[in-house]
Scaffold this active site. Sequence first.
Site, PDB file in Angstrom:
ATOM      1  N   SER A 183       0.868  -1.178   0.000  1.00 44.16           N
ATOM      2  CA  SER A 183       0.000   0.000   0.000  1.00 44.16           C
ATOM      3  C   SER A 183       0.904   1.227   0.000  1.00 44.16           C
ATOM      4  O   SER A 183       2.070   1.149   0.421  1.00 44.16           O
ATOM      5  CB  SER A 183      -0.840  -0.017   1.285  1.00 44.16           C
TER       6      SER A 183
ATOM      7  N   TYR B 231      -2.304  -0.705  10.141  1.00 44.66           N
ATOM      8  CA  TYR B 231      -2.336  -1.057   8.711  1.00 44.66           C
ATOM      9  C   TYR B 231      -1.034  -0.632   8.042  1.00 44.66           C
ATOM     10  O   TYR B 231      -0.397  -1.419   7.342  1.00 44.66           O
ATOM     11  CB  TYR B 231      -3.551  -0.383   8.057  1.00 44.66           C
TER      12      TYR B 231
HETATM   13  P1  NAP Z   1     -11.375  -6.135   0.494  1.00 44.42           P
HETATM   14  O1  NAP Z   1     -12.324  -5.816  -0.584  1.00 44.42           O
HETATM   15  O2  NAP Z   1     -11.694  -5.747   1.890  1.00 44.42           O
HETATM   16  O3  NAP Z   1     -11.074  -7.695   0.428  1.00 44.42           O
HETATM   17  C1  NAP Z   1     -10.203  -8.276   1.366  1.00 44.42           C
HETATM   18  C2  NAP Z   1     -10.235  -9.770   1.231  1.00 44.42           C
HETATM   19  O4  NAP Z   1      -9.456 -10.323   2.319  1.00 44.42           O
HETATM   20  C3  NAP Z   1     -11.633 -10.351   1.359  1.00 44.42           C
HETATM   21  O5  NAP Z   1     -11.793 -11.433   0.464  1.00 44.42           O
HETATM   22  C4  NAP Z   1     -11.670 -10.843   2.796  1.00 44.42           C
HETATM   23  O6  NAP Z   1     -12.528 -11.907   3.023  1.00 44.42           O
HETATM   24  C5  NAP Z   1     -10.233 -11.314   2.975  1.00 44.42           C
HETATM   25  N1  NAP Z   1      -9.911 -11.417   4.390  1.00 44.42           N
HETATM   26  C6  NAP Z   1      -9.954 -10.431   5.323  1.00 44.42           C
HETATM   27  N2  NAP Z   1      -9.684 -10.942   6.538  1.00 44.42           N
HETATM   28  C7  NAP Z   1      -9.470 -12.271   6.374  1.00 44.42           C
HETATM   29  C8  NAP Z   1      -9.181 -13.341   7.257  1.00 44.42           C
HETATM   30  N3  NAP Z   1      -9.081 -13.156   8.564  1.00 44.42           N
HETATM   31  N4  NAP Z   1      -9.026 -14.583   6.751  1.00 44.42           N
HETATM   32  C9  NAP Z   1      -9.167 -14.804   5.423  1.00 44.42           C
HETATM   33  N5  NAP Z   1      -9.448 -13.831   4.533  1.00 44.42           N
HETATM   34  C10 NAP Z   1      -9.621 -12.588   5.010  1.00 44.42           C
HETATM   35  O7  NAP Z   1      -9.936  -5.500   0.207  1.00 44.42           O
HETATM   36  P2  NAP Z   1      -9.236  -5.068  -1.172  1.00 44.42           P
HETATM   37  O8  NAP Z   1      -9.417  -3.617  -1.320  1.00 44.42           O
HETATM   38  O9  NAP Z   1      -9.606  -6.008  -2.246  1.00 44.42           O
HETATM   39  O10 NAP Z   1      -7.697  -5.268  -0.755  1.00 44.42           O
HETATM   40  C11 NAP Z   1      -6.897  -6.346  -1.214  1.00 44.42           C
HETATM   41  C12 NAP Z   1      -5.461  -6.062  -0.817  1.00 44.42           C
HETATM   42  O11 NAP Z   1      -5.020  -4.862  -1.451  1.00 44.42           O
HETATM   43  C13 NAP Z   1      -5.276  -5.847   0.685  1.00 44.42           C
HETATM   44  O12 NAP Z   1      -4.071  -6.431   1.102  1.00 44.42           O
HETATM   45  C14 NAP Z   1      -5.202  -4.326   0.811  1.00 44.42           C
HETATM   46  O13 NAP Z   1      -4.468  -3.932   1.957  1.00 44.42           O
HETATM   47  C15 NAP Z   1      -4.516  -3.954  -0.484  1.00 44.42           C
HETATM   48  N6  NAP Z   1      -4.770  -2.564  -0.931  1.00 44.42           N
HETATM   49  C16 NAP Z   1      -6.011  -2.179  -1.340  1.00 44.42           C
HETATM   50  C17 NAP Z   1      -6.220  -0.876  -1.780  1.00 44.42           C
HETATM   51  C18 NAP Z   1      -7.570  -0.380  -2.255  1.00 44.42           C
HETATM   52  O14 NAP Z   1      -7.694   0.813  -2.587  1.00 44.42           O
HETATM   53  N7  NAP Z   1      -8.595  -1.217  -2.326  1.00 44.42           N
HETATM   54  C19 NAP Z   1      -5.147   0.035  -1.793  1.00 44.42           C
HETATM   55  C20 NAP Z   1      -3.891  -0.385  -1.363  1.00 44.42           C
HETATM   56  C21 NAP Z   1      -3.721  -1.701  -0.945  1.00 44.42           C
HETATM   57  P3  NAP Z   1     -14.104 -11.655   3.383  1.00 44.42           P
HETATM   58  O15 NAP Z   1     -14.687 -11.048   2.142  1.00 44.42           O
HETATM   59  O16 NAP Z   1     -14.589 -13.004   3.682  1.00 44.42           O
HETATM   60  O17 NAP Z   1     -14.114 -10.707   4.538  1.00 44.42           O
END
Ligand code: NAP
Length: 249
Positions: free
Chosen positions: A153, A166
Site C-alpha cells: 500500500s 495497517y
Molecule cells: P477487500 O475488498 O476488503 O477484500 C479483502 C479480502 O481479504 C476479502 O476477500 C476478505 O474476506 C479477505 N480477508 C480479510 N480478513 C481475512 C481473514 N481473517 N481470513 C481470510 N481472509 C480474510 O480488500 P481489497 O481492497 O480487495 O484489498 C486487497 C489487498 O489490497 C489488501 O491487502 C489491501 O491492503 C490492499 N490494498 C487495497 C487498496 C484499495 O484501494 N482497495 C489500496 C492499497 C492496498 P471476506 O470477504 O470473507 O471478509
Amino acid sequence: MQNYQAPEGLLTDRIILVTGAGDGIGRVAAKTYAAHGATVILLGRTISKLESVYDEIEAAGHPKPAIVPLNLEGAAVKDYEEMAMTIEQNFGRLDGLLHNAGILGTRSPVELYDPETWTRVMQVNVTAPFLLTRALIPLLRQSGDASVIFSSSGVGRKAKAYWGAYAVSKFALEGLSQLLADELDDERHNVRVNSLNPGATRTSMRIMAYPAENPNQNVNPDALMPSYLYLMGADSRGVNGQQLSAQSK
Ligand code: NAP
C-alpha cells in the site's frame, strides 16, 4: 507492466493460490488467473463468497479451482502445514502465491489506537502471510518458476498519520518480501518475490478507509490485472525483490 497485454494461455498449467479470493481485488485476480489457464486455489474466510467465485470460474469453462476455507486471524501453524500437505498431495507443487487478504483496522492516532485491533491487523496482514509462505516454500521450490506477490500500500512505503497498524503491517510485509526475495533467489529453484501496491481501487476496504469519497473516482480491480498477470506469468522471470505499483497515480 501496467500496460502488459497477457497472452491468452499465459498461466496454462500453473497452480496459483490467492488469499482473500472471495472479494475485492482477490476475487478479480482469481478469476483473471483462471481465465488465463491457471488452476486457482481460492483461500478465504467466507465460504459462500469462495463458492460463488468457484461457480463463476466453472461456468466460464476455465480449469476447475479448489477452495481452502481458512480464517487467517485464528489459523494455527498446523492448519498451514496441513494445507500445504493437501496441496502437495493434489498438485505436487505451487507456481504462484498472491498474498492479497488484508484488513484495515481503524483509522486513528497511535496514541488512541486500540491494542486489540493492532494485534488483529498484525495477525492477518503480517503473521498469516509469514506462516503461509513458510509452509509453502518447499512447494514453491518444486515449481522451478514460482512467483510470490505481497500486496502492499502507499502507506506501507511512506507512512501517513492515522493509518496505525495497517501502515506498520504493510511496512512489515515489504520487509518480509525483501527477505524472501534475497533468500529464495537461486538459479535452481527460481522463486521470485515482489511487492505490489494496487493503488486506490473501488472495493469495500477503500470505501471503509475513505467513507466520504466518491467511489466512482477509483478504478475497478480489473484495471490492475495487467500488473497482476505480468508478475504471475513467465514474462516476469528475473524480476525479484522489487517494490512495484499497479497504477501510475
Ligand atoms: P477487500 O475488498 O476488503 O477484500 C479483502 C479480502 O481479504 C476479502 O476477500 C476478505 O474476506 C479477505 N480477508 C480479510 N480478513 C481475512 C481473514 N481473517 N481470513 C481470510 N481472509 C480474510 O480488500 P481489497 O481492497 O480487495 O484489498 C486487497 C489487498 O489490497 C489488501 O491487502 C489491501 O491492503 C490492499 N490494498 C487495497 C487498496 C484499495 O484501494 N482497495 C489500496 C492499497 C492496498 P471476506 O470477504 O470473507 O471478509
